[in-house]
Design an enzyme around this catalytic site. Structure first.
Site, mmCIF file in Angstrom:
data_model
loop_
_atom_site.group_PDB
_atom_site.id
_atom_site.type_symbol
_atom_site.label_atom_id
_atom_site.label_comp_id
_atom_site.label_asym_id
_atom_site.label_seq_id
_atom_site.Cartn_x
_atom_site.Cartn_y
_atom_site.Cartn_z
ATOM 1 N N GLY A 1 38.798 51.361 38.809
ATOM 2 C CA GLY A 1 38.739 50.527 39.843
ATOM 3 C C GLY A 1 37.862 50.977 41.075
ATOM 4 N N GLU A 2 38.622 50.583 42.398
ATOM 5 C CA GLU A 2 37.491 51.427 43.408
ATOM 6 C C GLU A 2 36.373 50.716 44.018
ATOM 7 O OE1 GLU A 2 37.019 55.573 43.131
ATOM 8 O OE2 GLU A 2 39.069 55.889 42.870
ATOM 9 N N GLY A 3 36.104 49.618 42.941
ATOM 10 C CA GLY A 3 34.520 49.053 42.986
ATOM 11 C C GLY A 3 33.751 49.869 42.119
ATOM 12 N N GLU B 1 39.056 48.429 45.174
ATOM 13 C CA GLU B 1 40.741 48.474 45.743
ATOM 14 C C GLU B 1 41.195 49.900 45.146
ATOM 15 O OE1 GLU B 1 42.534 49.075 42.843
ATOM 16 O OE2 GLU B 1 40.513 48.587 41.714
#
Length: 336
Positions: free
Chosen positions: A304-306, A162
């Site tokens: 975040g971001e995976g 995300e």
């Protein structure tokens, strides 16, 4: 195309999703018992291999086509001063993803994963949930459907990620609604807010729960009232992966909060998911404990971001390689 148009229908679809393949797991266990190694000598790798086997439906699991799907959304609650960065950073970071310049681009490349980026109405933030629901039902369903449809055919492992300024506040509000406790138990520094910012985040969570009393009693209502489009899309992607029997590796606090909605809505909905890592956000550990998820890695990450789950792809690939590629005692001519 997502097979639901209402939250009630989404719950029904989630409840009807397939379970693990017991026969494939039994075959994988039998094979694992005959591989050229002492029993349990590969530890957690053996557990991950059996998990992959039961969801992929084969005694010889594989991680050949992992997908990282990053969802981006903007949040109206940022008007409350809950983030150290302005909302326009979401758009700028999406451009960075698309140009290949973000951490997740490098980690996806290192993991041999396909990265897909999905922007969700970035010019139209969700409503400020301290004043009422963040999304209408139609908006929430559309975001769930976007996540569901983002799971690509042929993917054999999914990592949801995300990007959304303000989304740690939304995740904290969701966790508080789903599991109780005080707002301060769930808020953290996110992108780096100071003490005053931390207090504003707690106040926003408390105000959101007051403004949306129905969020405490129903997980999908909590998602609609307190979540963001990218959070709903991650939940939709995890659900879509379950329907396709694709195993999932979860990322950090925000991703886990999205997944928690599914587990609270339909117990067992996360049986196909593993926690990729435990982030540096204190609330993430608490959330993993509530969900009884044991993280694969603990690296102090909080981007975040995976990103943390992307690193864990290599561990899953190693588990599959040993289960599927090692010789058995009989094949190797070794006395068992």
């Amino acid at each position: 195309m997502a097979p639901f148009s209402t939250l009630a229908r989404f719950r029904e679809v989630l409840a009807a999703a397939p379970g693990p393949d017991a026969a494939a797991r039994a075959q994988a266990e039998a094979r694992n018992d005959r591989l050229t190694k002492p029993p349990r000598s590969l530890g957690r790798l053996e557990d991950l291999a059996l998990w992959l086997a039961e969801w992929q439906g084969t005694a010889r699991p594989h991680v050949d086509h992992p997908q990282i799907a990053v969802f981006a959304g903007n949040h109206g609650v940022t008007a409350r001063g809950v983030s150290a960065f302005p909302a326009e950073v979401t758009v700028q970071m999406v451009a960075n993803f698309e140009a290949g310049g973000a951490a997740i681009n490098q980690l996806a490349r290192a993991a041999g994963a396909r990265l897909t980026v999905h922007s969700l109405d970035l010019d139209r933030p969700t409503a400020d949930f301290t004043q009422g629901p963040a999304m209408t039902e139609a908006e929430c369903v559309a975001a769930l459907a976007a996540g569901w449809d983002a799971v690509e055919a042929g993917s054999d492992l999914l990592v949801p990620g995300e990007m959304g300024i303000g989304n740690t506040t939304s995740a904290a509000a969701l966790a508080c609604a789903l599991f109780g406790g005080d707002a301060r138990d769930w808020v953290g520094r996110g992108t780096g807010v100071d003490e005053a910012g931390l207090a504003r985040k707690a106040e926003a969570v408390e105000a959101g729960l007051r403004a949306n009393p129905g969020a405490r009693g129903d997980a999908l209502e909590a998602l609609r009232c307190l979540g963001g489009r990218e959070i709903a899309a991650m939940a939709g992607a995890v659900a879509g992966a379950r329907a396709r029997r694709v195993p999932v590796i979860l990322d950090g606090f925000i991703c886990t909060a999205a997944a928690a909605v599914l587990e609270r809505a339909v117990p067992g909905a996360l049986d196909h998911a593993q926690a990729g890592h435990q982030s540096a956000e204190a609330a993430h550990r608490a959330l993993l404990q509530r969900l009884e998820l044991d993280p694969i890695l603990t690296l102090g990450m909080r981007l975040g971001e995976g990103s943390g789950a992307a690193v864990a792809i290599a561990v899953a690939r190693a588990a599959a390689a040993c289960q599927s590629g090692m010789a058995s005692f009989d094949e190797a001519g070794v006395t068992g």
